[in-house]
Scaffold this motif. Structure first.
Motif, PDB file in Angstrom:
ATOM      1  N   ALA A 155       0.839  -1.192   0.000  1.00 26.76           N
ATOM      2  CA  ALA A 155       0.000   0.000   0.000  1.00 26.76           C
ATOM      3  C   ALA A 155       0.869   1.235   0.000  1.00 26.76           C
ATOM      4  CB  ALA A 155      -0.901   0.019   1.228  1.00 26.76           C
ATOM      5  N   SER A 156       0.996   1.829  -1.098  1.00 27.72           N
ATOM      6  CA  SER A 156       1.671   3.119  -1.110  1.00 27.72           C
ATOM      7  C   SER A 156       1.200   3.851  -2.336  1.00 27.72           C
ATOM      8  CB  SER A 156       3.183   2.953  -1.151  1.00 27.72           C
ATOM      9  OG  SER A 156       3.558   2.417  -2.399  1.00 27.72           O
ATOM     10  N   ARG A 157       1.077   5.116  -2.209  1.00 30.29           N
ATOM     11  CA  ARG A 157       0.643   5.850  -3.376  1.00 30.29           C
ATOM     12  C   ARG A 157       1.440   7.131  -3.424  1.00 30.29           C
ATOM     13  NH1 ARG A 157      -3.797   9.710  -1.825  1.00 30.29           N
ATOM     14  NH2 ARG A 157      -3.574   9.779   0.403  1.00 30.29           N
ATOM     15  N   PRO A 158       1.664   7.615  -4.577  1.00 29.00           N
ATOM     16  CA  PRO A 158       2.389   8.871  -4.650  1.00 29.00           C
ATOM     17  C   PRO A 158       1.523   9.965  -4.043  1.00 29.00           C
ATOM     18  CG  PRO A 158       1.493   8.273  -6.798  1.00 29.00           C
ATOM     19  CD  PRO A 158       1.222   7.132  -5.879  1.00 29.00           C
ATOM     20  N   ASP A 159       2.046  10.696  -3.138  1.00 26.06           N
ATOM     21  CA  ASP A 159       1.224  11.758  -2.573  1.00 26.06           C
ATOM     22  C   ASP A 159       2.099  12.999  -2.380  1.00 26.06           C
ATOM     23  OD1 ASP A 159       1.101   9.997   0.595  1.00 26.06           O
ATOM     24  OD2 ASP A 159       2.750  10.650  -0.655  1.00 26.06           O
ATOM     25  N   LEU A 160       1.931  13.612  -1.253  1.00 24.50           N
ATOM     26  CA  LEU A 160       2.654  14.854  -1.028  1.00 24.50           C
ATOM     27  C   LEU A 160       4.139  14.625  -0.808  1.00 24.50           C
ATOM     28  CD1 LEU A 160       0.127  16.239   1.525  1.00 24.50           C
ATOM     29  CD2 LEU A 160       0.497  17.138  -0.775  1.00 24.50           C
ATOM     30  N   ASN A 161       4.520  13.373  -1.059  1.00 27.39           N
ATOM     31  CA  ASN A 161       5.846  12.970  -0.654  1.00 27.39           C
ATOM     32  C   ASN A 161       6.930  13.447  -1.608  1.00 27.39           C
ATOM     33  OD1 ASN A 161       7.617  11.778   0.992  1.00 27.39           O
ATOM     34  ND2 ASN A 161       6.697   9.748   0.884  1.00 27.39           N
ATOM     35  N   ASP A 162       6.790  14.633  -2.098  1.00 26.36           N
ATOM     36  CA  ASP A 162       7.836  15.100  -2.985  1.00 26.36           C
ATOM     37  C   ASP A 162       8.856  15.898  -2.196  1.00 26.36           C
ATOM     38  OD1 ASP A 162       7.046  18.151  -3.282  1.00 26.36           O
ATOM     39  OD2 ASP A 162       5.232  16.930  -3.344  1.00 26.36           O
ATOM     40  N   LEU A 218      19.843   3.426   6.145  1.00 25.41           N
ATOM     41  CA  LEU A 218      18.393   3.421   5.968  1.00 25.41           C
ATOM     42  C   LEU A 218      17.985   2.497   4.829  1.00 25.41           C
ATOM     43  CD1 LEU A 218      17.761   7.285   6.275  1.00 25.41           C
ATOM     44  CD2 LEU A 218      17.275   5.564   7.999  1.00 25.41           C
ATOM     45  N   ASN A 219      18.548   1.311   4.807  1.00 23.83           N
ATOM     46  CA  ASN A 219      18.244   0.452   3.658  1.00 23.83           C
ATOM     47  C   ASN A 219      17.381  -0.753   4.026  1.00 23.83           C
ATOM     48  OD1 ASN A 219      20.038  -0.908   5.127  1.00 23.83           O
ATOM     49  ND2 ASN A 219      21.529  -1.273   3.503  1.00 23.83           N
ATOM     50  N   THR A 220      16.593  -0.593   5.102  1.00 19.54           N
ATOM     51  CA  THR A 220      15.739  -1.691   5.532  1.00 19.54           C
ATOM     52  C   THR A 220      14.535  -1.836   4.599  1.00 19.54           C
ATOM     53  OG1 THR A 220      15.916  -0.310   7.477  1.00 19.54           O
ATOM     54  CG2 THR A 220      15.401  -2.602   7.833  1.00 19.54           C
ATOM     55  N   ASP A 221      13.965  -3.026   4.624  1.00 17.83           N
ATOM     56  CA  ASP A 221      12.758  -3.280   3.824  1.00 17.83           C
ATOM     57  C   ASP A 221      11.580  -2.542   4.456  1.00 17.83           C
ATOM     58  OD1 ASP A 221      10.636  -4.235   2.368  1.00 17.83           O
ATOM     59  OD2 ASP A 221      10.576  -6.168   3.405  1.00 17.83           O
ATOM     60  N   ARG A 222      10.912  -1.707   3.652  1.00 14.11           N
ATOM     61  CA  ARG A 222       9.870  -0.824   4.173  1.00 14.11           C
ATOM     62  C   ARG A 222       8.471  -1.202   3.690  1.00 14.11           C
ATOM     63  NH1 ARG A 222      12.811   3.140   6.334  1.00 14.11           N
ATOM     64  NH2 ARG A 222      14.692   2.817   5.137  1.00 14.11           N
ATOM     65  N   THR A 223       8.332  -2.403   3.208  1.00 15.36           N
ATOM     66  CA  THR A 223       7.039  -2.818   2.680  1.00 15.36           C
ATOM     67  C   THR A 223       5.935  -2.679   3.732  1.00 15.36           C
ATOM     68  OG1 THR A 223       8.300  -4.487   1.543  1.00 15.36           O
ATOM     69  CG2 THR A 223       5.913  -4.666   1.415  1.00 15.36           C
ATOM     70  N   ILE A 224       4.815  -2.123   3.314  1.00 14.08           N
ATOM     71  CA  ILE A 224       3.684  -1.995   4.233  1.00 14.08           C
ATOM     72  C   ILE A 224       2.627  -3.020   3.835  1.00 14.08           C
ATOM     73  CG2 ILE A 224       1.830  -0.488   5.006  1.00 14.08           C
ATOM     74  CD1 ILE A 224       3.810   1.866   4.355  1.00 14.08           C
ATOM     75  N   ARG A 225       2.258  -3.892   4.749  1.00 14.03           N
ATOM     76  CA  ARG A 225       1.351  -5.005   4.417  1.00 14.03           C
ATOM     77  C   ARG A 225      -0.083  -4.644   4.759  1.00 14.03           C
ATOM     78  NH1 ARG A 225       5.868  -6.214   7.048  1.00 14.03           N
ATOM     79  NH2 ARG A 225       7.419  -7.344   5.850  1.00 14.03           N
ATOM     80  N   THR A 226      -0.967  -4.931   3.827  1.00 15.56           N
ATOM     81  CA  THR A 226      -2.378  -4.638   4.090  1.00 15.56           C
ATOM     82  C   THR A 226      -3.254  -5.879   3.999  1.00 15.56           C
ATOM     83  OG1 THR A 226      -2.733  -4.116   1.779  1.00 15.56           O
ATOM     84  CG2 THR A 226      -2.251  -2.265   3.234  1.00 15.56           C
ATOM     85  N   GLU A 227      -2.688  -6.979   3.541  1.00 14.63           N
ATOM     86  CA  GLU A 227      -3.545  -8.154   3.395  1.00 14.63           C
ATOM     87  C   GLU A 227      -3.027  -9.328   4.195  1.00 14.63           C
ATOM     88  OE1 GLU A 227      -4.430  -9.040  -0.631  1.00 14.63           O
ATOM     89  OE2 GLU A 227      -5.421  -7.111  -0.958  1.00 14.63           O
ATOM     90  N   ALA A 228      -3.966 -10.040   4.769  1.00 20.30           N
ATOM     91  CA  ALA A 228      -3.620 -11.199   5.581  1.00 20.30           C
ATOM     92  C   ALA A 228      -3.775 -12.467   4.750  1.00 20.30           C
ATOM     93  CB  ALA A 228      -4.522 -11.252   6.804  1.00 20.30           C
TER      94      ALA A 228
END
Lengths: 492, 348
Positions: free
Chosen positions: B48-55, B132-142
């Protein structure tokens, strides 16, 4: 990485011991450790720098005390400086001649203002005052509700209204006057960070209520940012003092020092737990020890300084570390220690000593010490220097002379050689167990196993206590859980 | 009688100079190594990630305070080996940003070793990014048939409840139906606060009275999520200090309950206030052990906060920062992008 500072300094100190004087290079090495420790404790960079200068000044001006090792002297100087900074110009709460006394609380969001407001109200109530709370935090959802719930718990009224915060504060003050309350505590909104809107609002509240005391509520776990927060609020409000929260966390609380250093106003209250009663006036000496991570060692050092003969101690301690320890040194140490007071009392001051150990130590009676003294006194000078020469007939003579038995003499000699071995290891600074406590535990346990039947009653529990103490220090927490959320144990 | 001598002599040792107190260090080291192995392998199903204000412009603006701390590093010129003075400047800046003594020392050693072939700021950027090279995946599904649960833990006052509200909005925006579990049954008015968020974001909520068992609240929320076909459960917990065994045990229990069928805890977020200093490390360590923290939400990173603690935590504990809060509005909770973060500090 959170080595206790005292620990690190002691390591330096043991390498300096033979020299006994603090050279400039030694001092700088020690201060470098102090610097790391302060930074690790979250004291702000600039404050650290100023602090080190002050300590340097202190040490260069001071006549070096003979009874303290160089490391201990540095610790003492650091500690004294900390207490100086934290404790000077303490604020005594006085009450306005025309009540109510108005107290304004300000701070960032999450610092614990609302809870502090309730705790402060309870404190005033305990002082025999009649406090009144004004909920002027209309920013955070449910802040008013939170204050109400807390206030109900301690039986204090809350004024609130859904208008604007300045209006609430003003009306709240009027209401308090009408009700004849003598202390009014105003809770204000916090923001995520300092911003103009926040400052204007709290300034406006301050203007309409002209508080007698304005406290900044600051979170003890704050990092380098503490300085900016404190500075910004001080510039806007002219603080009368600080209230530190979350001191029950596993934190050194260097933020306190940072804020104190920058604002120059005293820390007045400290909150050290979740319960509303976990709130009290601030004790600078405790905070100093906490920042240094050193428990009550200071009192121990001071007590030693007062009672012990520094030359005797330094001489035998030096030999102790190098493994050249003789029975004469042992007697000298023993006499010095006895001068310091009861064993139980000394144990109380040592960090990492459990309650069991303490009570066991207090069971040790003077008669036993006298017996040991008698045995050693019955030896010739040479025997005391070189216990290896003590053969069967010497043993018999010593036993007779001291009015004890040959087996008692044997035990003493055996234990003495074990002690020497252990000291050599400690002197070599190569501990396999977590600290000297672990060693004590082991040694006591071994001795107990060897002479189980002759161990005095107190010692079984002493050895057990030591092991427990060492386990607690070394291993993970093993406390049994007792149901859901229980009252957290009170910090010392 | 003789054992007594042992004690005496040790007391003498203490009084006579030899205070060697090494209790904490060892314990902490053990803890760190023990907890590292506790992080579970979770199946990554969807990101779950979407391009947002993260510029980068937004970040730069929001992180203006941290940026100004790094000003002095950006101003350093020169390539190749760093001078003593330059290293001192870098050291000061890193320490002032809450990176902490040991991580700072490591970074300095790295800089000394590698030099700065293309400028000091850029060398520092490389060093920081390497941490800062850790895996940053955000999980949304079980797993199939299970209800995904995000559990939120943290100390008091870091913004857990608010974070949950903002994430609820984010999920809603992405078309998920959210069930909130008001598991903070301790703080006065916490569930009231979450209720307001539920209303605002159109989410369902399960609440219980003050002092209720938080585990049962979470359990009920999972049950209701299943019944109503909610896509995800966001479970609040009471703020707790990280050095209380009882409170951490309680947290472990909540996690166990939430992870029992039909629930499945796919993310455990530790919410952390960016103004926190080195205590953040011990918080993270304890929460990692008690609740298998899988990610950090760093709040209040805007304003005067420094955020250097992010680097320390990722470096020392390998817990990834997944979201950062850079403002008070709902949209100000961003998916953490280390490159943006570091660039916004160091870009000229």
């Amino acid at each position: 990485m959170f080595d206790a500072l005292s620990d690190r300094l002691e390591r330096i100190s043991s390498s300096l011991r033979s020299r006994g004087r603090l050279s400039d290079a030694d001092l700088e090495a020690a201060l470098a450790d102090v610097r790391s420790a302060l930074l690790d404790a979250d004291v702000e960079f600039g404050v650290v720098r100023a602090f080190l200068d002050a300590v340097r000044e202190r040490l260069s001006g001071e006549v070096l005390s003979q009874s303290l090792s160089p490391g201990q002297q540095v610790i003492k100087a650091v500690h004294d400086q900390l207490v100086d900074i934290l404790g000077s110009s303490a604020l005594k709460i006085t009450y306005a001649s025309r009540p109510p006394t108005v107290v304004l609380l300000a701070g960032l969001q999450g610092a614990g203002k609302t809870t502090t407001a309730a705790k402060l109200a309870l404190w005033f109530k305990q002082q025999g005052r009649q406090p009144y709370l004004v909920a002027a935090d209309l920013q955070r959802p449910a802040a008013v509700e939170q204050l109400r719930v807390l206030a109900r718990e301690i039986g204090i009224d809350v004024f609130s209204q859904s208008s604007d915060p300045v209006d609430v504060a003003k009306k709240g003050l009027d209401e308090a006057t009408r009700l004849g309350r003598d202390v009014v505590i105003i809770d204000t909104a916090g923001r995520l960070a300092i911003d103009d809107a926040l400052m204007r609002e709290v300034r406006a509240i301050s203007d309409v209520t002209s508080p007698h005391y304005t406290f900044l509520v600051i979170d003890a776990v704050t990092g380098q940012d503490a300085v900016h927060t404190a500075k910004a609020f001080h510039e806007t409000l002219e603080l009368s003092g600080l209230i530190v929260t979350k001191l029950d966390y596993d934190t050194r609380g260097g933020a306190v020092l940072s804020a104190r250093g920058v604002v120059g106003r005293p820390v007045v209250f400290a909150s050290n737990g979740e319960r509303l009663a976990d709130f009290d006036l601030f004790y600078p000496d405790r905070m100093a020890s906490r920042i240094l991570g050193m428990g009550d060692v200071m009192s121990l050092i001071e007590q030693a300084e007062r009672t012990m003969d520094p030359d005797v101690v330094a001489e035998s301690a030096g030999r102790m570390m190098s493994g050249q320890f003789t029975l004469d040194d042992f007697m000298a140490q023993l006499n010095q220690v006895r001068k310091m007071g009861s064993l139980g009392g000394i144990m109380r001051l040592m960090p990492g000593v459990t309650k069991e150990m303490r009570s066991a130590a207090s069971n040790v009676d003077e008669g036993q010490l006298n017996k040991i003294e008698a045995i050693v006194n019955s030896m010739t000078k040479r025997e005391r220097r070189e216990p290896v020469i003590i053969d069967g007939s010497r043993r018999a003579r010593i036993a007779k002379g001291s009015g004890t038995s040959v087996s008692a003499v044997n035990q003493l000699l055996k234990q003495f050689s074990e002690m020497r071995k252990m000291m050599r290891q400690m002197g070599g600074n190569n501990p396999t167990l977590p600290g000297p406590m672990g060693k004590m535990a082991n040694l006591a346990a071994r001795a107990q196993a060897q002479r189980g039947d002759q161990v005095p009653a107190g010692f079984e529990s002493l050895a057990a206590g030591m092991k427990a103490g060492a386990a607690k220090q070394g291993g993970p927490k093993n406390k049994k859980k007792k149901g859901g959320r229980v009252t957290p144990p009170k910090q010392r | 009688m003789i054992v007594l001598i042992v004690v005496l002599i040790l007391v003498a040792l203490v009084a006579g100079d030899v205070l060697l107190i090494r209790r904490l260090r060892r314990r902490r080291r053990e803890f760190a190594s023990r907890t590292r192995s506790l992080v579970p392998e979770v199946l990554v199903t969807k990101v779950a990630s979407r391009p947002d204000l993260n510029d980068i412009e937004t970040m730069e603006r929001r992180l203006s305070a941290s940026r100004s701390v790094f000003e002095r590093v950006r101003a350093l010129s020169g390539v190749g080996t760093l001078s003593r003075e330059q290293l001192d400047v870098v050291e000061e800046v890193l320490l002032r940003s809450d990176i902490g003594v040991s991580t700072t020392n490591e970074i300095l050693a790295l800089l000394q070793e590698n030099g700065a072939p293309s400028g000091i700021a850029s060398a520092l950027r490389v060093a920081l990014l390497a941490s800062l090279n850790t895996d940053r995946t955000i999980r949304t599904e079980a797993s199939p048939g299970r209800v995904p649960v995000w559990l939120f833990v943290g100390v008091n006052g870091v913004g857990k409840t608010t974070t949950i509200g903002k994430l609820a909005q984010r999920h809603a925006n992405e078309g998920r139906r959210v069930m909130l579990a008001a598991g903070d049954t301790f703080r006065a008015a916490a569930s009231e606060q979450l209720q307001q968020w539920a209303t605002r974001t159109g989410s369902d909520i399960v609440r219980a009275g003050e002092g209720a068992d938080p585990g049962s609240v979470v359990h009920d929320a999972i049950g209701r999520a299943l019944a109503r076909g909610a896509d995800i459960v966001l479970a609040d917990t009471a703020g707790r200090r990280a050095n209380s065994t009882n409170l951490l045990d309680e947290l472990s229990k909540i996690r166990r309950v939430a992870d029992r069928e039909p629930g499945e805890v796919i993310e455990t977020f530790m919410v952390l206030d960016a103004t926190t200093g080195q205590n953040a490390l011990s918080q993270a360590r304890e929460f990692l052990a008690a609740a298998n923290v899988t990610g950090i939400v760093l709040t209040k990173l805007d304003g005067t906060a420094r955020g250097g603690i992010v680097v320390a935590i990722e470096r020392e504990l390998a817990i990834p920062v997944k979201y950062v809060g850079v403002g008070e509005s709902v949209d100000d909770l961003l998916v953490f992008d280390p490159r943006n973060f570091v660039d916004s500090l160091l870009d000229a």
